[in-house]
Write an enzyme that holds these catalytic residues in place. Structure first.
Site, mmCIF file in Angstrom:
data_model
loop_
_atom_site.group_PDB
_atom_site.id
_atom_site.type_symbol
_atom_site.label_atom_id
_atom_site.label_comp_id
_atom_site.label_asym_id
_atom_site.label_seq_id
_atom_site.Cartn_x
_atom_site.Cartn_y
_atom_site.Cartn_z
ATOM 1 N N LYS A 90 45.740 61.279 120.694
ATOM 2 C CA LYS A 90 45.866 62.475 119.869
ATOM 3 C C LYS A 90 47.344 62.848 119.830
ATOM 4 O O LYS A 90 48.088 62.597 120.766
ATOM 5 C CB LYS A 90 45.006 63.627 120.398
ATOM 6 C CG LYS A 90 45.437 64.171 121.735
ATOM 7 C CD LYS A 90 44.554 65.334 122.154
ATOM 8 C CE LYS A 90 45.062 65.867 123.503
ATOM 9 N NZ LYS A 90 44.230 66.945 123.997
ATOM 10 N N HIS A 139 50.384 51.984 131.498
ATOM 11 C CA HIS A 139 51.282 51.405 130.489
ATOM 12 C C HIS A 139 52.570 50.905 131.139
ATOM 13 O O HIS A 139 53.055 49.829 130.809
ATOM 14 C CB HIS A 139 51.619 52.437 129.401
ATOM 15 C CG HIS A 139 50.656 52.447 128.269
ATOM 16 N ND1 HIS A 139 49.379 52.930 128.391
ATOM 17 C CD2 HIS A 139 50.792 52.024 126.996
ATOM 18 C CE1 HIS A 139 48.766 52.805 127.218
ATOM 19 N NE2 HIS A 139 49.601 52.250 126.359
#
Length: 185
Positions: A103, A38
């Protein structure tokens, strides 16, 4: 709560109809990326350089899969904790990403970006990596192989099961669930 079968890339129309709690089965291409990848993607955006894949309509799965067994496309592929991507996700969403899979909770900046730019955060079941991997039909490293399990992979998925956690309307399934059972004085 509703159930949908969707094919990537996702559109504004696709994600706008989803609500927190909906079950979605994804088909098509999704990409893997964790925090190191990222950071590299955001650096490329900030430099105005080309990304290793088209963000428009994309879904990124926060996962570092294990090596595959012989004849399998991927090993166990359970979701990683999403908050580590919170500082990067709003920028990727602004540039066309429509979905994230992980999650755990997301911060307010991510939720606001989902509302403003029409994107959703999907939850995948932690601890079910071997089961989730059965929905992955093909896996190919497309960028940053030196990151090992955290390299960016292009996955071809069939009926990949996820739950909408944060929708384009500002709803948060975690907050909704807590409110349902919260004891008021």
């Amino acid at each position: 709560m509703a159930e949908y079968h969707m094919t990537t890339p996702l559109s504004d129309e696709d994600v706008s109809k989803l609500e927190a709690g909906d079950i979605v089965y994804l088909n098509g291409t999704i990409y893997t990326a964790r925090d190191a990848a990222h950071k590299r993607l955001v650096d490329l955006i900030e430099k105005g350089e080309q990304l290793p894949f088209d963000l428009k309509g994309s879904v990124i799965y926060f996962v570092g899969p294990t090596p595959p067994k012989p004849g399998e496309p991927i090993g166990s592929a359970g979701p990683t904790t999403s908050y580590r991507m919170d500082s990067y996700s709003p920028i990727l969403i602004e540039h066309g990403q429509k979905g994230m899979i992980g999650k755990g909770k997301r911060n307010e900046a991510v939720k606001e970006a989902c509302k403003k730019y029409k994107a959703v955060y999907f939850g995948a079941t932690g601890g079910a990596g071997a089961l989730i991997a059965k929905a992955i039909k093909k896996a190919e490293v497309i960028a940053y192989p030196e990151l090992g399990p955290e390299a960016i992979r292009k996955l071809e998925v069939e009926e990949f099961p996820v739950t909408v956690i944060n929708d384009t309307h500002g709803n948060d399934l975690y907050e909704m669930g807590r409110a349902k059972y919260e004891v008021k004085d």
